[in-house]
Design a protein around this motif. Structure first.
Motif, PDB file in Angstrom:
ATOM      1  N   SER A  70       0.826  -1.207   0.000  1.00 40.59           N
ATOM      2  CA  SER A  70       0.000   0.000   0.000  1.00 40.59           C
ATOM      3  C   SER A  70       0.860   1.258   0.000  1.00 40.59           C
ATOM      4  O   SER A  70       0.512   2.262  -0.629  1.00 40.59           O
TER       5      SER A  70
ATOM      6  N   ASN B  32     -12.393   3.709   4.546  1.00 39.45           N
ATOM      7  CA  ASN B  32     -11.760   2.564   3.885  1.00 39.45           C
ATOM      8  C   ASN B  32     -12.699   1.367   3.773  1.00 39.45           C
ATOM      9  O   ASN B  32     -12.712   0.672   2.745  1.00 39.45           O
TER      10      ASN B  32
ATOM     11  N   GLY C 273     -13.723  -0.660   0.407  1.00 36.14           N
ATOM     12  CA  GLY C 273     -13.456  -2.089   0.314  1.00 36.14           C
ATOM     13  C   GLY C 273     -14.695  -2.891  -0.031  1.00 36.14           C
ATOM     14  O   GLY C 273     -14.657  -3.794  -0.888  1.00 36.14           O
TER      15      GLY C 273
ATOM     16  N   VAL D 217      -7.114  -0.360  -1.247  1.00 30.32           N
ATOM     17  CA  VAL D 217      -8.033   0.251  -0.277  1.00 30.32           C
ATOM     18  C   VAL D 217      -7.259   0.891   0.859  1.00 30.32           C
ATOM     19  O   VAL D 217      -7.560   2.012   1.289  1.00 30.32           O
ATOM     20  N   LEU D 218      -6.232   0.202   1.375  1.00 27.78           N
ATOM     21  CA  LEU D 218      -5.437   0.746   2.478  1.00 27.78           C
ATOM     22  C   LEU D 218      -4.693   2.008   2.053  1.00 27.78           C
ATOM     23  O   LEU D 218      -4.492   2.915   2.864  1.00 27.78           O
TER      24      LEU D 218
ATOM     25  N   THR E  21      -5.716   4.268  -0.099  1.00 26.03           N
ATOM     26  CA  THR E  21      -6.588   5.322  -0.622  1.00 26.03           C
ATOM     27  C   THR E  21      -6.507   6.615   0.178  1.00 26.03           C
ATOM     28  O   THR E  21      -6.222   7.696  -0.366  1.00 26.03           O
ATOM     29  N   ALA E  22      -6.752   6.548   1.480  1.00 31.33           N
ATOM     30  CA  ALA E  22      -6.788   7.765   2.296  1.00 31.33           C
ATOM     31  C   ALA E  22      -5.434   8.456   2.319  1.00 31.33           C
ATOM     32  O   ALA E  22      -5.339   9.681   2.145  1.00 31.33           O
TER      33      ALA E  22
ATOM     34  N   GLY F   8      -5.551   1.654   9.655  1.00 29.59           N
ATOM     35  CA  GLY F   8      -6.315   1.234   8.484  1.00 29.59           C
ATOM     36  C   GLY F   8      -6.183  -0.246   8.196  1.00 29.59           C
ATOM     37  O   GLY F   8      -7.137  -0.893   7.742  1.00 29.59           O
ATOM     38  N   SER F   9      -5.001  -0.822   8.479  1.00 25.50           N
ATOM     39  CA  SER F   9      -4.808  -2.243   8.193  1.00 25.50           C
ATOM     40  C   SER F   9      -5.704  -3.123   9.047  1.00 25.50           C
ATOM     41  O   SER F   9      -6.093  -4.216   8.626  1.00 25.50           O
TER      42      SER F   9
ATOM     43  N   VAL G  11      -9.046  -3.071   7.132  1.00 17.86           N
ATOM     44  CA  VAL G  11      -8.905  -3.674   5.802  1.00 17.86           C
ATOM     45  C   VAL G  11      -8.662  -5.177   5.906  1.00 17.86           C
ATOM     46  O   VAL G  11      -9.232  -5.970   5.137  1.00 17.86           O
TER      47      VAL G  11
END
Length: 316
Positions: free
Chosen positions: A106, A145, A149, A190-191, A193-194, A256-257, A260
């Protein structure tokens, strides 16, 4: 540089102790206990009390913390209360490589996409491209997120069938790098993105400041091509603030992980953490928290070192 690193390591010790105290206290103040999660309500109070006595769960919270910290300082994270007899360190080390792979992928995606977009947006300030990148960055920052996802799973996995909906590899299939990358792509995207959206905005702002500098106009006056001026003379100076900001973003990668990994059934420490929270597996929760805190501290230290490498004016 060496003395600076030693000072940072010493400064990190009280920070890690504070994190451990806060996490330990909050965790024990939450309703429920391992015995209530593991045992049937019909279990006799004597059996429940014997279980708590065996694992020290009926001791005062300060006593439990001192015992845990004493064992931690000796390199012993204890044993899982749910998976009886399983060392916490073994459980974490079995999952940690998967989390590091996901975070590394990521990070690479965020850098490869956000920095070029920020540069293009800065070079074409107030153009349609600039406005499009800015709007996309704001949408990326504002969108959770987990929602992204779920949308990707519904579209690419359920409707189109192009991507796997979860897991790290195809079941009952031999090891294949392409298969692992196939499973890695969506959760890594996805992770990223932010943080990708934030890095794009920071890259644009940083490059706008660099482009207006005198040495950039001098380089153009000497007849250098615009790409040479931007990427050879401007990019290195434009990356300096981004390195610092990237170091501050490392905690968000860990946070975030957790979400996700749970959505995509990725077998990392984030997925293990959520499962342990539901089961009130205190030793596992504390072990993951401390490992994550150490990795964040190390990541920020590496960001500071990279800051000095990219900017020769910095001396520690």
């Amino acid at each position: 540089m060496l003395s600076y690193i030693i000072r940072r390591v010493i400064m990190a010790i009280p920070i890690l102790i504070g994190i451990s105290i806060l996490t330990f206290s909050v965790m024990h103040l939450a309703p429920g206990s391992p015995s209530s999660m593991m045992m049937s309500p019909d279990i006799s109070p004597e059996v429940r009390e014997a279980f708590e006595e065996r694992y020290g769960l009926n001791d005062p919270i300060p006593v439990q913390y001192v015992k845990w910290m004493g064992a931690m300082l000796q390199g012993d994270m204890g044993y899982s209360l749910v998976r009886v007899g399983m060392p916490v360190s073994e459980m974490i080390m079995n999952r940690l490589p998967n989390t590091l792979i996901l975070m590394g992928a990521s990070t690479i995606l965020a850098i490869l996409i956000s920095i070029p977009l920020g540069i293009v947006s800065a070079r074409r300030q107030y153009s349609l491209t600039d406005y499009s990148v800015t709007v996309a960055a704001f949408v990326g920052v504002a969108t959770p997120n987990f929602w992204i996802g779920l949308l990707l799973i519904m579209f690419f996995s359920v409707n189109l069938g192009w991507m796997p909906s979860g897991g790290i590899a195809t079941l009952n299939e031999p090891f294949s790098i392409l298969d692992r990358l196939h499973h890695l792509l969506m959760p890594a995207l996805v992770l990223a993105t932010a943080d990708m959206a934030g890095l794009t905005r920071y890259s644009r702002s940083s490059m706008l400041e660099v482009i207006q500098q005198d040495y950039m106009r001098t380089a153009r006056a000497k007849g250098f091509k615009e790409n040479t001026v931007i990427y050879k003379h401007g990019l290195r100076n434009g990356l300096i603030p981004i390195i610092t900001i990237f170091g501050l973003m490392l905690p968000s990668f860990f946070a975030g992980s957790v979400v996700v990994e749970r959505i995509f059934s990725w077998p990392g420490i984030g997925d293990l953490l959520i499962g342990s929270v539901f089961q009130r597996d205190y030793p596992v929760i504390m072990g993951i928290t401390m490992i994550s805190a150490v990795l964040v501290v190390v990541g920020n230290l590496l960001a500071d070192i990279a800051y000095a490498i990219f900017d020769p004016r910095i001396e520690y």
